[in-house]
Enzyme design. Structure first.
Site, PDB file in Angstrom:
ATOM      1  N   ARG A  92      -2.106  -1.669  -4.056  1.00 52.88           N
ATOM      2  CA  ARG A  92      -3.216  -0.531  -4.145  1.00 52.88           C
ATOM      3  C   ARG A  92      -2.884   0.523  -5.243  1.00 52.88           C
ATOM      4  O   ARG A  92      -1.669   1.094  -5.119  1.00 52.88           O
ATOM      5  CB  ARG A  92      -3.252   0.361  -2.683  1.00 52.88           C
ATOM      6  CG  ARG A  92      -4.125   1.199  -2.756  1.00 52.88           C
ATOM      7  CD  ARG A  92      -3.996   2.167  -1.505  1.00 52.88           C
ATOM      8  NE  ARG A  92      -4.851   3.210  -1.278  1.00 52.88           N
ATOM      9  CZ  ARG A  92      -4.328   4.658  -0.945  1.00 52.88           C
ATOM     10  NH1 ARG A  92      -2.925   4.822  -0.693  1.00 52.88           N
ATOM     11  NH2 ARG A  92      -4.929   5.600  -1.111  1.00 52.88           N
TER      12      ARG A  92
ATOM     13  N   GLU B 251      -8.216   8.638  13.569  1.00 52.75           N
ATOM     14  CA  GLU B 251      -7.845   7.733  14.590  1.00 52.75           C
ATOM     15  C   GLU B 251      -7.206   8.069  15.921  1.00 52.75           C
ATOM     16  O   GLU B 251      -7.246   7.653  16.847  1.00 52.75           O
ATOM     17  CB  GLU B 251      -6.829   6.397  13.964  1.00 52.75           C
ATOM     18  CG  GLU B 251      -7.990   5.751  12.793  1.00 52.75           C
ATOM     19  CD  GLU B 251      -7.116   4.611  12.150  1.00 52.75           C
ATOM     20  OE1 GLU B 251      -6.166   4.078  12.495  1.00 52.75           O
ATOM     21  OE2 GLU B 251      -7.809   4.199  11.034  1.00 52.75           O
TER      22      GLU B 251
ATOM     23  N   ARG C  67      -2.216  19.030  -0.657  1.00 53.16           N
ATOM     24  CA  ARG C  67      -3.245  19.257  -1.880  1.00 53.16           C
ATOM     25  C   ARG C  67      -3.966  20.346  -1.659  1.00 53.16           C
ATOM     26  O   ARG C  67      -4.638  20.642  -0.423  1.00 53.16           O
ATOM     27  CB  ARG C  67      -3.655  17.893  -2.002  1.00 53.16           C
ATOM     28  CG  ARG C  67      -2.845  16.803  -2.709  1.00 53.16           C
ATOM     29  CD  ARG C  67      -3.775  15.526  -2.832  1.00 53.16           C
ATOM     30  NE  ARG C  67      -3.342  14.704  -1.933  1.00 53.16           N
ATOM     31  CZ  ARG C  67      -3.568  13.552  -1.787  1.00 53.16           C
ATOM     32  NH1 ARG C  67      -4.551  12.897  -2.241  1.00 53.16           N
ATOM     33  NH2 ARG C  67      -3.095  12.845  -0.650  1.00 53.16           N
TER      34      ARG C  67
ATOM     35  N   ASN D 253       0.835  -0.984  -0.041  1.00 45.10           N
ATOM     36  CA  ASN D 253       0.017  -0.168  -0.019  1.00 45.10           C
ATOM     37  C   ASN D 253       0.978   1.239   0.002  1.00 45.10           C
ATOM     38  O   ASN D 253       1.318   1.588   1.093  1.00 45.10           O
ATOM     39  CB  ASN D 253      -0.919  -0.046   1.196  1.00 45.10           C
ATOM     40  CG  ASN D 253      -1.622   1.315   1.217  1.00 45.10           C
ATOM     41  OD1 ASN D 253      -1.753   2.347   0.441  1.00 45.10           O
ATOM     42  ND2 ASN D 253      -2.735   1.210   2.337  1.00 45.10           N
TER      43      ASN D 253
ATOM     44  N   GLU E  54      -6.549  -1.309   5.566  1.00 43.80           N
ATOM     45  CA  GLU E  54      -6.414  -1.335   4.193  1.00 43.80           C
ATOM     46  C   GLU E  54      -5.823  -2.487   3.660  1.00 43.80           C
ATOM     47  O   GLU E  54      -6.115  -3.310   2.664  1.00 43.80           O
ATOM     48  CB  GLU E  54      -5.891  -0.099   3.519  1.00 43.80           C
ATOM     49  CG  GLU E  54      -6.809   1.022   3.675  1.00 43.80           C
ATOM     50  CD  GLU E  54      -6.081   2.366   3.343  1.00 43.80           C
ATOM     51  OE1 GLU E  54      -6.261   3.052   2.331  1.00 43.80           O
ATOM     52  OE2 GLU E  54      -4.773   3.001   3.965  1.00 43.80           O
TER      53      GLU E  54
ATOM     54  N   HIS F 239      -9.714   6.419  -1.729  1.00 44.06           N
ATOM     55  CA  HIS F 239      -9.913   5.925  -0.431  1.00 44.06           C
ATOM     56  C   HIS F 239     -10.932   4.849  -0.224  1.00 44.06           C
ATOM     57  O   HIS F 239     -11.480   4.728   1.180  1.00 44.06           O
ATOM     58  CB  HIS F 239     -10.180   7.150   0.733  1.00 44.06           C
ATOM     59  CG  HIS F 239      -8.787   8.008   0.960  1.00 44.06           C
ATOM     60  ND1 HIS F 239      -9.220   9.379   1.251  1.00 44.06           N
ATOM     61  CD2 HIS F 239      -7.738   7.917   0.814  1.00 44.06           C
ATOM     62  CE1 HIS F 239      -7.905   9.793   1.261  1.00 44.06           C
ATOM     63  NE2 HIS F 239      -7.158   8.945   1.094  1.00 44.06           N
TER      64      HIS F 239
END
Length: 381
Positions: free
Chosen positions: A77, A318, A225, A8, A369, A166
């Site tokens: 991913r 989290e 971004r 990932n 993920e 995502h």
């Protein structure tokens, strides 16, 4: 049975895991911690943290080479725009050609994925390799959320739609909700907050809307971004700054967002420290981020006709009780009531954090993920 390596490559971190059947042998998470780099490894259920050099961080595949050598199947991913990338696919010459063509549209994600694929192929040249798309979860998103107001022939010709990203993380969270609750709440908003951030609306277990669009550049202000910006401002900047499209894309991807607003750093932890010291730019960056999340929560509640469950996930979601508290502050009239004590205690673990009388349930759910990519590979095999 095949041993499956999961890769990932994120925009600011890299994660890996090796599975033997349903048994996870190890997982490794490379990230920046302040001004240094670390890799967090969990092997046979035992966690450890190793300080590493920037060279080790940049060549994480080389660092893990010996641990990877037994893998015969690899799942990577992939974050890339286009109808072709809405499906999980075998990585072959044709796939790599299309992925390279997509690099100009999402350079922050496609370039690292191509590099990871190349490096893993050198270590495991005989392994079967598959791409797991970060957009698959949104493949059936309603047209109201999917379409830009472009002429249909133009949108079709160039494949310009809101693909969303995502999706692997959101699928992981939805799967956990199903498993724990036994039933799916009708209306869910999932806040995936990290270096890259997006808000997803899920209705009846299906994608309803998402803040990221054609590329992962749309939506919230993120680490570096820009997020949403008036198209007219893009044209104006290109003229005034005399930037080519490539240079402007690089600018929007790497020099804006929280970094641009603060003028200091894209890291929320550092911004909170600077804000405490009276830094005005840091405070503005954090306030803009919080406002962006709140605005999307309100919009999705309106379009879904209410909200049953609000979820925080990913690194900021989290780990940062401060950002969760600030996002929920002022939303009490919308039925979102956070329990301060529960919220402060919920760090990187699944936890309900709403008050007993909150009409909307609020939870921290740790996304996985890596396991979700593994599940996708098992389905492909």
């Amino acid at each position: 049975m095949d041993k499956i390596l999961v890769v990932n490559p994120g925009s600011a971190s890299r994660k890996y895991a090796l599975y033997d059947g349903n048994n996870e042998l190890w997982r490794a998470h490379f990230e920046k911690d302040g001004k240094s780099f670390v890799v967090k490894i969990i092997e046979n259920g035992k966690p450890s943290v190793v300080n590493i050099s920037k060279t080790d961080f940049d060549n994480s595949v080389g660092f893990l080479k010996e641990r990877m050598k037994d893998a015969s199947v690899i799942g990577v991913r992939v974050v890339a725009p286009g109808q072709y990338f809405l499906e999980n696919r075998k990585i072959d010459k044709g796939f790599l050609k299309k992925l390279k063509a997509a690099e100009e549209q999402a350079p922050l994600h496609v370039a690292p994925a191509l590099l990871e694929i190349e490096r893993v192929m050198k270590v495991l040249p005989k392994a079967k390799m598959f791409a797991v798309s970060d957009s698959t979860f949104y493949a059936e998103m309603p047209d109201n959320a999917k379409l830009y107001s472009l002429p249909k022939k133009i949108a079709d010709k160039f494949g310009i739609y809101r693909y969303g990203y995502h999706g692997i993380s959101i699928a992981s969270v939805v799967g956990k909700i199903k498993k724990v609750s036994g039933q799916m709440p009708k209306r869910i908003i999932i806040c995936h907050l990290g270096s890259g951030s997006s808000i997803a609306a899920v209705k009846n277990g299906m994608a309803f809307d998402v803040s990221m669009g054609f590329t992962p550049l749309e939506g919230l202000p993120m680490g570096t971004r820009i997020g949403n910006i008036d198209a007219g401002a893009v044209i104006y900047l290109a003229k005034k700054m005399k930037m080519t499209p490539d240079k402007l894309g690089e600018f929007f991807n790497r020099e804006c967002g929280l970094l641009g607003l603060s003028g200091k750093t894209p890291d929320v932890r550092e911004l909170l420290e600077l804000e405490n010291k009276g830094d005005v730019g840091a405070a503005q960056a954090l306030n803009s981020f919080v406002y962006g999340v709140q605005r999307l929560i309100g919009a999705y509640m309106a379009t879904m006709g209410g909200l049953d469950l609000l979820v925080f996930t990913a690194t900021i979601g989290e780990r940062s009780f401060i950002m969760r508290r600030r996002i929920c502050a002022g939303l009490e009239e919308m039925g979102i009531k956070i329990d301060a004590q529960k919220n402060n205690a919920a760090v990187s673990r699944d936890e309900s954090i709403n008050t007993a009388d909150s009409p909307v349930k609020i939870a921290v759910i740790v996304t996985d993920e890596l396991k979700e990519i593994y599940n996708a590979i098992m389905r492909l095999l």
